[in-house]
Write a protein that holds these residues in place. Structure first.
Motif, PDB file in Angstrom:
ATOM      1  N   ILE A   1     -10.006   0.231  -7.075  1.00 18.91           N
ATOM      2  CA  ILE A   1      -9.152   0.632  -5.958  1.00 18.91           C
ATOM      3  C   ILE A   1      -9.986   0.821  -4.700  1.00 18.91           C
ATOM      4  O   ILE A   1      -9.614   0.374  -3.609  1.00 18.91           O
ATOM      5  CB  ILE A   1      -8.368   1.913  -6.308  1.00 18.91           C
ATOM      6  CG1 ILE A   1      -7.371   1.623  -7.431  1.00 18.91           C
ATOM      7  CG2 ILE A   1      -7.656   2.473  -5.077  1.00 18.91           C
ATOM      8  CD1 ILE A   1      -6.729   2.861  -8.021  1.00 18.91           C
ATOM      9  N   GLN A   2     -11.137   1.480  -4.850  1.00 10.43           N
ATOM     10  CA  GLN A   2     -12.005   1.711  -3.696  1.00 10.43           C
ATOM     11  C   GLN A   2     -12.470   0.386  -3.082  1.00 10.43           C
ATOM     12  O   GLN A   2     -12.471   0.215  -1.859  1.00 10.43           O
ATOM     13  CB  GLN A   2     -13.214   2.546  -4.105  1.00 10.43           C
ATOM     14  CG  GLN A   2     -14.146   2.889  -2.950  1.00 10.43           C
ATOM     15  CD  GLN A   2     -15.325   3.741  -3.388  1.00 10.43           C
ATOM     16  OE1 GLN A   2     -15.530   3.975  -4.578  1.00 10.43           O
ATOM     17  NE2 GLN A   2     -16.105   4.211  -2.439  1.00 10.43           N
TER      18      GLN A   2
ATOM     19  N   ILE B   1     -11.010  -2.581  -3.280  1.00 12.76           N
ATOM     20  CA  ILE B   1      -9.876  -3.287  -2.673  1.00 12.76           C
ATOM     21  C   ILE B   1      -9.523  -2.681  -1.319  1.00 12.76           C
ATOM     22  O   ILE B   1      -9.297  -3.399  -0.334  1.00 12.76           O
ATOM     23  CB  ILE B   1      -8.662  -3.246  -3.622  1.00 12.76           C
ATOM     24  CG1 ILE B   1      -8.932  -4.095  -4.867  1.00 12.76           C
ATOM     25  CG2 ILE B   1      -7.395  -3.715  -2.905  1.00 12.76           C
ATOM     26  CD1 ILE B   1      -7.900  -3.922  -5.961  1.00 12.76           C
ATOM     27  N   GLN B   2      -9.497  -1.345  -1.253  1.00 12.16           N
ATOM     28  CA  GLN B   2      -9.099  -0.686  -0.013  1.00 12.16           C
ATOM     29  C   GLN B   2     -10.189  -0.711   1.052  1.00 12.16           C
ATOM     30  O   GLN B   2      -9.896  -0.545   2.242  1.00 12.16           O
ATOM     31  CB  GLN B   2      -8.691   0.758  -0.312  1.00 12.16           C
ATOM     32  CG  GLN B   2      -7.423   0.872  -1.149  1.00 12.16           C
ATOM     33  CD  GLN B   2      -7.030   2.299  -1.476  1.00 12.16           C
ATOM     34  OE1 GLN B   2      -7.872   3.203  -1.465  1.00 12.16           O
ATOM     35  NE2 GLN B   2      -5.747   2.524  -1.752  1.00 12.16           N
TER      36      GLN B   2
ATOM     37  N   SER C   1     -10.640  -6.141   3.720  1.00  8.81           N
ATOM     38  CA  SER C   1      -9.365  -6.677   4.211  1.00  8.81           C
ATOM     39  C   SER C   1      -9.230  -8.173   3.962  1.00  8.81           C
ATOM     40  O   SER C   1      -8.196  -8.752   4.276  1.00  8.81           O
ATOM     41  CB  SER C   1      -9.230  -6.410   5.716  1.00  8.81           C
ATOM     42  OG  SER C   1     -10.300  -6.998   6.420  1.00  8.81           O
TER      43      SER C   1
ATOM     44  N   SER D   1      -2.515  -2.994  -2.299  1.00  5.82           N
ATOM     45  CA  SER D   1      -2.540  -1.711  -1.585  1.00  5.82           C
ATOM     46  C   SER D   1      -3.325  -0.644  -2.338  1.00  5.82           C
ATOM     47  O   SER D   1      -3.530   0.454  -1.814  1.00  5.82           O
ATOM     48  CB  SER D   1      -1.102  -1.217  -1.371  1.00  5.82           C
ATOM     49  OG  SER D   1      -0.485  -0.928  -2.628  1.00  5.82           O
ATOM     50  N   GLY D   2      -3.736  -0.950  -3.564  1.00  2.00           N
ATOM     51  CA  GLY D   2      -4.434   0.032  -4.388  1.00  2.00           C
ATOM     52  C   GLY D   2      -3.517   0.817  -5.289  1.00  2.00           C
ATOM     53  O   GLY D   2      -3.950   1.698  -6.032  1.00  2.00           O
ATOM     54  N   GLU D   3      -2.233   0.500  -5.275  1.00  2.00           N
ATOM     55  CA  GLU D   3      -1.262   1.175  -6.132  1.00  2.00           C
ATOM     56  C   GLU D   3      -1.378   0.653  -7.567  1.00  2.00           C
ATOM     57  O   GLU D   3      -1.634  -0.531  -7.790  1.00  2.00           O
ATOM     58  CB  GLU D   3       0.148   0.921  -5.606  1.00  2.00           C
ATOM     59  CG  GLU D   3       1.255   1.547  -6.437  1.00  2.00           C
ATOM     60  CD  GLU D   3       2.635   1.129  -5.967  1.00  2.00           C
ATOM     61  OE1 GLU D   3       3.632   1.623  -6.539  1.00  2.00           O
ATOM     62  OE2 GLU D   3       2.724   0.295  -5.046  1.00  2.00           O
TER      63      GLU D   3
ATOM     64  N   ASP E   1       1.905  -8.475  -2.361  1.00  2.00           N
ATOM     65  CA  ASP E   1       0.675  -8.840  -1.651  1.00  2.00           C
ATOM     66  C   ASP E   1       1.064  -9.637  -0.407  1.00  2.00           C
ATOM     67  O   ASP E   1       0.832 -10.839  -0.319  1.00  2.00           O
ATOM     68  CB  ASP E   1      -0.209  -9.677  -2.590  1.00  2.00           C
ATOM     69  CG  ASP E   1      -1.541 -10.064  -1.982  1.00  2.00           C
ATOM     70  OD1 ASP E   1      -1.937  -9.437  -0.973  1.00  2.00           O
ATOM     71  OD2 ASP E   1      -2.185 -11.007  -2.490  1.00  2.00           O
TER      72      ASP E   1
END
Length: 837
Positions: A98-99, A101-102, A105, A211-213, A497
């Protein structure tokens, strides 16, 4: 004053006497040498010169430089699809994923074992998620016979966990080296009778989106996400967890039967289809005739084991199998050996083993000794069960037309899959798994593309489809016909996405939502993509621009040409060459053409400077004694010529420079100076010899370049985001969409000067020439430091005429280029050049 004149006259008289004496002595020496030996003197002189040049090349350079750039290339098992990514991460937890990906960009690609064979696991300049260390078993429930795992675990490692409980994988590929996540992403199948693709054995998934969800997906919860993720090639997000249904491990016995191909369907219906004891089954369709199928089935059995191993050892040696595969690839003779000798021997004995053993094959048994010149590749076609007799002749016709070296066609059965949006089995099918050999050169790749397109038409004519983990040659129209539910898949992808960060070469080709994006527009621009390693390899090439400028500066400052550090210049070129080659040795594929070019120009400049070094330190230095520290008009014109040449080659190929007009100017200039006439004539003669030779050599190079190469692309293309830049200063806007633009800037020196003008403009560079990194050099005082965190300092280089200055070469992300230029300007650091590939 009179005494001084007399002294000068006396010294000149003595010099004339000395020269006369030397000439007479040389003449007498030649008279003592026979005519034949006299002719040999120039030859041996030339040999001595060549040996001197070789010695200079061998003793120059920096063989001890050992820095290499990190290898950010990914490839698949075929080794014919290299992709340069921006960064490779190997996460272990959801939080790390998640880190990552976020924090970015740009595009994201996902890969596991890299057994897909057409770019399905990579995309240029992407954040690449290598899942192979994301491989833990989260939960095993032996009562419900379910297991939850991270996606990077291989089937073989999963078997180690479940075998002690007499459990077995319900559906997987024949070979156990694949990762679970990769198998789910391609919606794999195997030889399992009574089943379709793997989606039927998947209980549920957890998926990390762009989005990290984290989304939980199953047949009852977020079913659209579930149906898009399984068989979705990593397009909707990262599979973080997968829960799979297992089954019992049992003993299985092998049975074989040779069947005519036209009777295969009937044989399958009568003997395999409804036999609940058959666990595995496949049929080997023998090339090149494709007339018989060797049916191999494994039935549940109570017989004693003939092979007591629980599964295949990970350390097995496959020397024999690999060499037998090589034999089979020897044309029709190899196929005959396989059909008449190898298979009869292989299947002659009874075999009873564990289900897990039969499901634990290692792909190393198919791995060739080398894939450098030829490689083994798969394709797979799904044909409705009642259409195989009409398809086989069409398949054979294509293979025969293109002389495809097919080593095996394995037939497997699969029931329909109506869940996955990219389902390859909308009805009951036989899968034709084609294993063939092809060359790795570009011509071979083009041939494969041609016959694959024809094969795709043949498949579609039978209402069949083809498997997507292989080379994506099919056209967009063919894809839409073969995968009619792909629109639903891309709708879900677009929802989860919306900027389509999760991508790869397959999805990029067929995704309708990126058709009109600037990312797709790039592909239509001739010369848009440039090899990224050339930003490093052009440094020594550009030194042959910087060094003539140093020489012109050196002369313009009034220095004696004989004092120019020719050897240091030669040494510095080869230092830059050695460093550049070492830097790119692991990170990029070998750029043989560019390497050869660097060697040729390196030898050329060594030969030129060796000759000038010999001359300037003998004849040139003697005549410099007569210069009386006054420059003639001829010498001033020579300096102007060198300045004009050094300025010219910043923006234009050196061989286009007009050398001969400058020779004319030197001989026609009016000279009223008090410069010594001996020095004036010596300089004019040497300059004439130098520029005349260069003019002839330049003409040869120009002819060779025009006959050997296409018209060069004189612009470099940038993908940028933000308000600027606007057209002007050589900048052209090629295409604009939303806040992004594709712009072009002239190459070479103009590229550097233009970006220096734009350094404070409000825009961001996304890529240059399709690349995400670029080399930049700066010139600084030896005591000055450069403190910019976002750069990789490659090395320092000498400015050979200025002991107190140094050149520093950096590699940085293109998005950091403008901030770096601003930093350099505010800290009075001279940016020398940006190496535009």
């Amino acid at each position: 004053m009179k005494r001084l004149i007399n002294l000068v006259y006396y010294l000149l008289t003595k010099v004339v006497v000395l020269v006369k004496t030397l000439l007479v002595s040389a003449k007498r020496l030649l008279l003592h040498i026979s005519r034949k030996k006299r002719y040999a003197i120039p030859f041996y002189g030339f040999i001595a010169y060549v040996l001197f040049v070789v010695a200079l090349v061998k003793t120059s350079g920096d063989a001890n430089y050992n820095k290499v750039l990190a290898n950010k290339r990914i490839n698949d098992v075929t080794v014919i699809n290299p992709i340069q990514v921006n960064k490779i991460i190997k996460p272990h937890t959801n939080e790390e994923l998640i880190q990552a990906i976020q924090a970015t960009s740009g595009p994201i690609s996902i890969g596991g074992g890299k057994f897909s064979m057409g770019g399905q696991t990579g995309y240029e300049n992407s954040l690449h998620i290598d899942t192979r260390e994301f491989n833990k078993v989260i939960k095993l429930d032996t009562v419900t016979k379910q297991i939850t795992v991270q996606p990077g675990i291989t089937w073989r490692d999963l078997q180690d966990v479940i075998d002690p409980y007499d459990l077995s994988v319900k559906i997987m590929q024949t070979y156990a080296n694949f990762t679970v996540g990769g198998s789910l992403s391609v919606n794999c199948h195997g030889r399992y009778i009574g089943h379709g693709p793997i989606i039927s054995s998947v209980v549920g998934l957890k998926i990390i989106t762009a989005s990290g969800e984290i989304i939980t997906a199953s047949r009852s919860e977020n079913p659209d996400v579930f149906n898009a993720a399984v068989g979705g090639y990593g397009g909707v997000g990262v599979i973080a967890e997968a829960t799979l249904q297992l089954t019992d491990n049992v003993k299985v016995e092998r049975h074989t039967q040779l069947v005519k191909v036209e009777e295969y369907h009937q044989y399958f219906n009568n003997n395999i289809r409804n036999d609940k004891k058959v666990i595995f089954q496949n049929g080997d369709l023998y090339p090149p005739d494709y007339d018989y199928v060797n049916v191999v089935s494994w039935k549940e059995s109570d017989k004693p084991l003939t092979d007591s191993e629980r599964f295949t050892s990970k350390d097995e040696n496959y020397w024999l199998e690999q060499n037998l595969v090589e034999v089979v690839s020897w044309g029709d003779f190899g196929k005959w050996v396989r059909r008449s000798v190898i298979d009869p021997i292989n299947y002659s004995t009874e075999k009873v083993t564990w289900r897990n053993k039969e499901a634990s094959y290692d792909v190393k048994e198919l791995e060739p000794v080398s894939r450098e010149d030829e490689t083994y590749v798969l394709q797979e076609y799904f044909i409705p069960v009642n259409r195989i007799n009409s398809f086989v002749p069409k398949m054979k016709a294509v293979f025969d037309k293109y002389e495809v070296n097919v080593m095996n066609v394995s037939l497997r059965h699969a029931y329909p899959d109506t869940a996955s949006f990219l389902s390859w089995a909308n009805e009951e099918v036989f899968a034709f798994v084609v294993y063939y050999k092809q060359g790795t050169d570009q011509a071979s790749k083009e041939t494969v593309k041609q016959w694959t397109l024809e094969m795709t038409d043949a498949i579609l004519s039978e209402n069949g489809t083809w498997y997507l983990p292989y080379q994506p040659h099919a056209s967009a129209a063919q894809f839409e016909k073969g995968y009619p539910n792909s629109g639903k898949y891309f709708e879900v992808k677009n929802k989860l996405d919306p900027v389509h960060r999760f991508t790869n070469k397959l999805l990029d080709k067929y995704n309708p939502y990126v058709t009109n994006t600037l990312a797709k527009e790039r592909e239509a621009i001739n010369g848009y993509y440039r090899a990224e390693e050339q930003t490093i390899l052009t440094v020594p090439e550009w030194y042959l621009v910087f060094n003539p400028k140093e020489y012109a500066d050196f002369l313009q400052e009034g220095n004696n040409p004989s004092d120019f550090p020719f050897y240091a210049s030669i040494d510095e070129y080869w230092r830059l060459y050695d460093r550049s080659m070492k830097l790119v040795s692991d990170a990029y594929p070998e750029n043989e053409e560019y390497n050869t070019m660097l060697q040729v120009i390196g030898v050329s400049i060594t030969m030129e400077y060796a000759g000038k070094m010999i001359y300037e330190n003998t004849i040139g230095r003697v005549f410099s004694w007569f210069s009386n520290r006054s420059l003639s008009e001829e010498e001033k014109t020579i300096i102007q010529a060198h300045r004009a040449y050094s300025d010219f080659i910043y923006d234009t190929a050196w061989y286009e420079f007009e050398f001969m007009p400058w020779v004319g100017k030197v001989w026609t200039v009016s000279d009223a100076s008090e410069a010594n006439w001996l020095r004036k004539w010596e300089r004019a003669l040497f300059f004439t010899l130098e520029f005349t030779f260069k003019a002839g050599y330049a003409q040869l190079i120009e002819w060779a370049a025009k006959s050997s190469y296409e018209t060069p692309v004189t612009d470099v293309y940038l993908l940028v985001a933000g308000e600027g830049p606007t057209e002007g200063m050589g900048i052209k806007i090629i295409k604009a969409l939303d806040d992004k633009k594709i712009i072009s800037i002239p190459r070479w020196g103009v590229f550097t000067s233009t970006l220096l003008e734009l350094k404070n403009t409000n825009f961001e560079i996304i890529e240059i020439g399709g690349n995400d990194e670029i080399a930049v050099s700066v010139l600084v005082d030896n005591l000055k430091s450069v403190d910019f965190d976002q750069v990789d300092r490659l090395y320092e280089s000498r400015v050979v005429t200025k002991p107190n200055a140094k050149r520093i070469v950096y590699l940085l992300q293109v998005k950091e280029l403008l901030p770096f230029l601003s930093y350099a300007a505010s800290n009075h650091i001279e940016v020398e050049h940006m190496y535009d590939y």
